[in-house]
Write a protein that holds these residues in place. Structure first.
Motif, PDB file in Angstrom:
ATOM      1  N   GLY A  76       0.900  -1.321   0.104  1.00  0.00           N
ATOM      2  CA  GLY A  76       0.106  -0.032  -0.169  1.00  0.00           C
ATOM      3  C   GLY A  76       0.939   1.404  -0.120  1.00  0.00           C
ATOM      4  N   PRO A  77       0.197   2.408   0.086  1.00  0.00           N
ATOM      5  CA  PRO A  77       0.904   3.641   0.209  1.00  0.00           C
ATOM      6  C   PRO A  77       1.892   3.811   1.066  1.00  0.00           C
ATOM      7  CG  PRO A  77      -1.279   4.155   0.685  1.00  0.00           C
ATOM      8  CD  PRO A  77      -1.173   2.567   0.115  1.00  0.00           C
ATOM      9  N   VAL A  78       2.988   4.642   1.011  1.00  0.00           N
ATOM     10  CA  VAL A  78       3.778   4.728   2.285  1.00  0.00           C
ATOM     11  C   VAL A  78       3.495   6.064   2.822  1.00  0.00           C
ATOM     12  CG1 VAL A  78       6.202   5.350   2.781  1.00  0.00           C
ATOM     13  CG2 VAL A  78       5.857   3.896   0.742  1.00  0.00           C
ATOM     14  N   HIS A  79       3.381   5.966   4.420  1.00  0.00           N
ATOM     15  CA  HIS A  79       2.963   7.104   5.166  1.00  0.00           C
ATOM     16  C   HIS A  79       4.028   7.763   5.605  1.00  0.00           C
ATOM     17  CE1 HIS A  79      -1.216   5.638   4.634  1.00  0.00           C
ATOM     18  NE2 HIS A  79      -0.699   4.426   4.764  1.00  0.00           N
ATOM     19  N   GLU A  80       3.779   8.972   6.150  1.00  0.00           N
ATOM     20  CA  GLU A  80       4.772   9.874   6.626  1.00  0.00           C
ATOM     21  C   GLU A  80       4.984   9.460   8.304  1.00  0.00           C
ATOM     22  OE1 GLU A  80       4.999  14.418   8.151  1.00  0.00           O
ATOM     23  OE2 GLU A  80       3.859  14.138   6.524  1.00  0.00           O
ATOM     24  N   VAL A  81       6.372   9.465   8.495  1.00  0.00           N
ATOM     25  CA  VAL A  81       6.600   9.010  10.038  1.00  0.00           C
ATOM     26  C   VAL A  81       7.276  10.131  10.723  1.00  0.00           C
ATOM     27  CG1 VAL A  81       8.086   7.511  11.474  1.00  0.00           C
ATOM     28  CG2 VAL A  81       7.227   6.491   9.343  1.00  0.00           C
TER      29      VAL A  81
END
Length: 121
Positions: free
Chosen positions: A62-67
């Motif tokens: 899935g999409p990569v999320h901000e950390v």
């Protein structure tokens, strides 16, 4: 000069103006045709656009999320012989994950402007 001579002179100037305007229009039209041909040649030299199969896809996960995390910088190294370090002698700035992950906040009721002292650690 008689009025007939003035009429002939006026008619010849009018014909000259029409001819100059027509030639000017031909020059502008020719320049536009040349510009379009040059543009087509430039587009033919460009790489082709990717097809639907060549487009990028999302990863399987899935999409990569901000950390978001608080990072701590490395200390600036000091020269051992007391001289000033040159910029090319410094290593690349490295950071590491901070122990305290709470974000710094402004004190309630302060404006947060510079010099107000409203920032707390």
């Amino acid at each position: 000069m008689s009025t007939a001579a003035f009429e002939v002179l006026a008619a010849s100037r009018e014909a000259l103006n029409v001819t100059v305007a027509f030639l000017g229009g031909l020059v502008v039209a020719g320049a536009l045709v040349w510009a379009v041909r040059v543009g087509i040649k430039v587009m033919e030299r460009e790489p082709h656009r990717p097809t639907v199969e060549e487009q990028t896809r999302l990863p399987e996960t899935g999409p990569v999320h901000e950390v978001r995390e608080v990072r701590e910088p490395d200390e600036v190294p000091v020269a051992t012989d007391g001289r000033r370090l040159m910029p090319y002698e410094l290593h690349q700035a490295q950071t590491r994950r901070g122990d305290d992950q709470h974000r710094r906040r402004w004190r309630p009721g302060s404006s947060g402007s510079f010099g107000s002292g409203g920032f707390r650690l």
